[in-house]
Design an enzyme around this catalytic site. Structure first.
Site, PDB file in Angstrom:
ATOM      1  N   HIS A 170       0.835  -1.147  -0.099  1.00  0.00           N
ATOM      2  CA  HIS A 170       0.049   0.018  -0.177  1.00  0.00           C
ATOM      3  C   HIS A 170       0.698   1.257  -0.011  1.00  0.00           C
ATOM      4  O   HIS A 170       2.327   1.171   0.207  1.00  0.00           O
ATOM      5  CB  HIS A 170      -1.200   0.035   0.969  1.00  0.00           C
ATOM      6  CG  HIS A 170      -0.091   0.001   2.584  1.00  0.00           C
ATOM      7  ND1 HIS A 170       0.514   0.848   3.100  1.00  0.00           N
ATOM      8  CD2 HIS A 170      -0.039  -1.192   3.334  1.00  0.00           C
ATOM      9  CE1 HIS A 170       0.963   0.338   4.178  1.00  0.00           C
ATOM     10  NE2 HIS A 170       0.822  -0.772   4.370  1.00  0.00           N
ATOM     11  N   SER A 171       0.088   2.421  -0.096  1.00  0.00           N
ATOM     12  CA  SER A 171       1.114   3.781   0.239  1.00  0.00           C
ATOM     13  C   SER A 171       0.176   4.599   1.044  1.00  0.00           C
ATOM     14  O   SER A 171      -0.953   4.042   1.332  1.00  0.00           O
ATOM     15  CB  SER A 171       1.158   4.223  -1.161  1.00  0.00           C
ATOM     16  OG  SER A 171       0.060   4.892  -1.584  1.00  0.00           O
TER      17      SER A 171
END
Ligand code: TYD
Length: 150
Positions: A66-67
């Site tokens: 994810h970011s």
């Protein structure tokens, strides 16, 4: 070193993997055992609001994926080793962490995966903000769309 300071709520979509940096932390060598410390702002480019750690990772498992829209982190292999794959949508880079006095600074809007955990490794993460699921981008397509808007 020139730090990049951002306020909460500022999504810096144009961050690249060039902004991901290994930070060498202070190390007080001592025959009784070494000591390393971290002070927010002084050793990392943000005020530390949260600390969490990942441990007991079964062989072959991958964390991350994810970011964050606004969160900045420092990732440290306090014990053992693992790889951090950072990705800005155009380029990827692998940082192998295996020393407790090195941290990897990962700014917002960088996709990251943590993998190749050694047995008994301990991953300590310092974060610039408290936990908020709303700050995550967990869909890679959505991450790429966010980068295109930069
Ligand atoms: P996540 O950030 O997705 O883990 P990873 O380290 O693999 O990126 O978090 C896993 C779960 O833990 C998710 O349900 C959110 C929860 N969580 C918290 O409640 N507080 C936290 O500070 C963190 C980091 C995660």
């Amino acid at each position: 070193m020139n730090w990049i300071f951002t306020d909460r709520g500022t999504a810096l979509a144009d961050m690249t993997i060039e902004q991901c940096k290994i930070i060498e932390l202070p190390k007080i060598s001592d025959p009784r055992g070494n000591l390393t410390f971290i002070e927010g702002i002084r050793n990392v480019p943000f005020a530390i609001k949260r600390t969490y750690w990942i441990y007991d990772v079964p062989g072959g498992e991958v964390r991350g994926g994810h970011s964050y829209k606004t969160l900045h982190e420092l990732i440290i292999a306090v014990s053992g080793s693992f790889d951090v794959v950072v990705d800005d949508g155009s380029n990827k880079k692998v940082f192998s962490l295996n020393r407790s006095y090195y941290g990897l600074y990962v700014p917002s809007m960088i996709w990251r995966g943590l993998e190749n955990f050694s047995t008994n490794s301990l991953c300590l993460i310092l974060a610039s903000d408290v936990y908020s699921e709303a700050d995550y981008i967990r869909n890679y397509g959505e991450f790429l769309s966010g980068k295109e808007k930069a």
